[in-house]
Design an enzyme around this catalytic site. Sequence first.
Site, PDB file in Angstrom:
ATOM      1  N   ASP A   1       0.953  -1.236   0.574  1.00 44.07           N
ATOM      2  CA  ASP A   1       0.244  -0.607  -0.108  1.00 44.07           C
ATOM      3  C   ASP A   1       0.732   1.248  -0.232  1.00 44.07           C
ATOM      4  O   ASP A   1       2.042   0.666   0.166  1.00 44.07           O
ATOM      5  CB  ASP A   1      -1.269   0.031   1.187  1.00 44.07           C
ATOM      6  CG  ASP A   1      -2.596   0.607   0.464  1.00 44.07           C
ATOM      7  OD1 ASP A   1      -1.992   1.599  -0.079  1.00 44.07           O
ATOM      8  OD2 ASP A   1      -3.376   0.779   1.413  1.00 44.07           O
TER       9      ASP A   1
HETATM   10  C1  NOJ Z   1      -4.109   3.915   0.269  1.00 37.71           C
HETATM   11  C2  NOJ Z   1      -4.686   3.035   0.307  1.00 37.71           C
HETATM   12  O1  NOJ Z   1      -5.283   2.279   1.921  1.00 37.71           O
HETATM   13  C3  NOJ Z   1      -5.396   2.192  -0.610  1.00 37.71           C
HETATM   14  O2  NOJ Z   1      -6.824   1.580  -0.379  1.00 37.71           O
HETATM   15  C4  NOJ Z   1      -4.802   2.833  -2.111  1.00 37.71           C
HETATM   16  O3  NOJ Z   1      -5.492   1.799  -3.302  1.00 37.71           O
HETATM   17  C5  NOJ Z   1      -3.713   3.692  -2.111  1.00 37.71           C
HETATM   18  N1  NOJ Z   1      -3.611   4.072  -0.615  1.00 37.71           N
HETATM   19  C6  NOJ Z   1      -3.514   3.582  -3.324  1.00 37.71           C
HETATM   20  O4  NOJ Z   1      -4.337   5.230  -3.582  1.00 37.71           O
END
Ligand code: NOJ
Length: 748
Positions: free
Chosen positions: A280
């Site tokens: 993530d």
């Molecule tokens: C953080 C989030 O937790 C995740 O779900 C998301 O896809 C990513 N950022 C990218 O934006």
Amino acid sequence: MKSIKLIATALISVFIGSCSSQKETPEAIIENKVDSLLNLMTLEEKLGQMNQLSPYNLEELAKRIRKGEVGSILNVVNPEEINKIQEVALNESRLGIPILVARDVIHGYKTIFPIPLGQAATFNPEIAEQGARVAAIEASSDGIRWTFAPMIDVSRDPRWGRIAESCGEDPYLSAVIGAAMVKGYQGESLNAPTAIAACAKHFVAYGAAEGGRDYNSTFIPERVLRNVYLPPFKAAVDAGCATFMTSFNDNDGVPSTANSFVLKDVLRKEWKYDGMVVTDWASALEMINHGFCTDEKDAAEKSVNAGVDMEMVSETFIKHLKQSITDKKVAMETIDNAVRNILRLKYRLGLFDNPYVVTPQSVKYAEKHLQTARTAVEQSAILLKNANQTLPLTDKVKTLAVIGPMADAPYEQMGTWVFDGEKAHTQTPLMAIKQMYGNQVKVIFEKGLEYSRDKNTKGISRAVNAARQADAVVVFVGEESILSGEAHSLANLNLQGAQSLLIKELSATGKPVITVVMAGRQLAITKEVEASNAVLYSFHPGTMGGPAIADILFGKVNPSGKTPVTFPRISGQVPIYYAQHNTGRPANPTEMLIDDIPVEAGQTSIGCRSFYLDAGNSPLFPFGYGLSYTTFEYSSLTLSSEKLTTQDSLSVSFTLKNTGHYDGTEVVQLYIQDKTGSVTRPVKELKRFQRITLKAGESKQVSLSIPVSELAFWGYDMKFEVEPGDFRLWVGTNSSEGLTKDFSVSAL
Ligand code: NOJ
């Protein structure tokens, strides 16, 4: 530069040519291409492929692509820019490897569908699949080939704002809806130009954030992980999900981005997954904050050694892993495997053959897409209360007061995660009621409150005046989109601002009050339900919320949504979910609550059972709950056998009758309880569901079948098996009512 690239391409072709006579399958051809390309890559280029950036400056990005320092980007959505980026990658980098372009397309790209929680409320995998297909068609038309969805974190705590983005509290429902979304995003074949790679996230247990506070630690033991949190992810693998994302949380002290047990032992070895795993956003780097890594290099090493392939934005891999190879902290084989997973995905997506976006004709907001989104809202809205058939509105209602901060809030009704949705395209309930039913009723609109958190009560008297002039009142309340989603946790699940007061004052007029809630989570609305004659709950419905809700209010559409989560009476009951364990002292339905307890009551006089003195134990609405304008009757439940072996399949049949005056759709639900296990088991588990549409008065024989093997679970010895013994089964309209029968399972 070009000449090296040409030699590379030629070498790949020669290699393929020499192997293709033995291995002809498309997958084998891809593996050959991956291996030959990998052979040509320097360590720096490999680390470049493992690097994903969210670029702020396209010139800078181009420089880095030329040097082979970027494998993927996110958050660029302009097709001309994407084509230029690909041109640089293909023509100006040494090996000409295309860039993989990603975006959070979570519940629609331009045409916004209900939030995933709302899609789960349809209990209809087909509509979830169609929604994801529409999103893929629209997003790919701008050059996006990878989405970070579906989010299939089992979520049992509405304080957690990301419950909006989930498929709710149930592993089976999340698995079915999540798998359907994977199919929708990826289409028939990943290399079709409208296919976008799906991403099962967040791996894993992120939905169990302690206290519902986002990013918080989780403490989920392996058995619960396997029985509750992992099944939707396994279903995603089985549906062919191209990628996985690690989660932000640490579970039992191990951040997911460094959790080799889930990433290697489970995902790769047990599930044989050959897709790609991305972190993530900066979750590798954040392992320093977790207190799990000493510095960036340590974070990079722990991530790749645990089985991560690509790093989202924090660049610890590209900065440090070269040194880690020299220090022998990371094996070259580990890097090669990661790069293989990345290149395999790029080949599967057909990016080498078709790197550019070619979509002259806009597909965004296509009429068909809008209609699919509208159907999704129609099936997702949940009728929670309908005293004396307040709904649908009849022609006796000549004047309708439309009230509330969510009645005409085009941005807010789209919900969380709408980077690309545009409020100018959103149809609100007020617009739709006026447009579609304006010649049938006179509409008086008063907001009452400016926005959902508004505490200024000065508009309420105008709303009350409007109500007094009307034959019925529809009040639209709920949450602005900022109140749910990532990082938007709440400690208090009551309606925000003065919304509760607004409903109370409207109710005091004596006019029939229909409350429509548009929110990102299940709220604790006990008082508001009492004060309303009817309640319709529509998790943020997106672009087409207005027309769908208007049609439900006026009876053109009969509601059929069911709660994908349990509704608490008050915030303090959370976490509350139907598949709880019984405890040794389960509550009785007749427990004496706080106001009935005599003064100076003896310490044990009210029994010693498991419930809250001030809230009891029962939810406001159970999981799977939802009314219709018609009524359904279940009868004649029969089982194919009441004595089964572990090898059998159980067939369950019953009669479903539409006993009311409207045609309607019922979501029939089948729950099972394993009465005694080597470990304690949930009191009920959803095992099947189906939407059945019946004309008024019509009956149907419904059959659901379930192989006994699906009753397996991870027991005391951590083996996944069916434990012979006694079971109970229910079929019914929600998780707390239904016809029931017992059966037993013996070993062969
Ligand atoms: C953080 C989030 O937790 C995740 O779900 C998301 O896809 C990513 N950022 C990218 O934006």
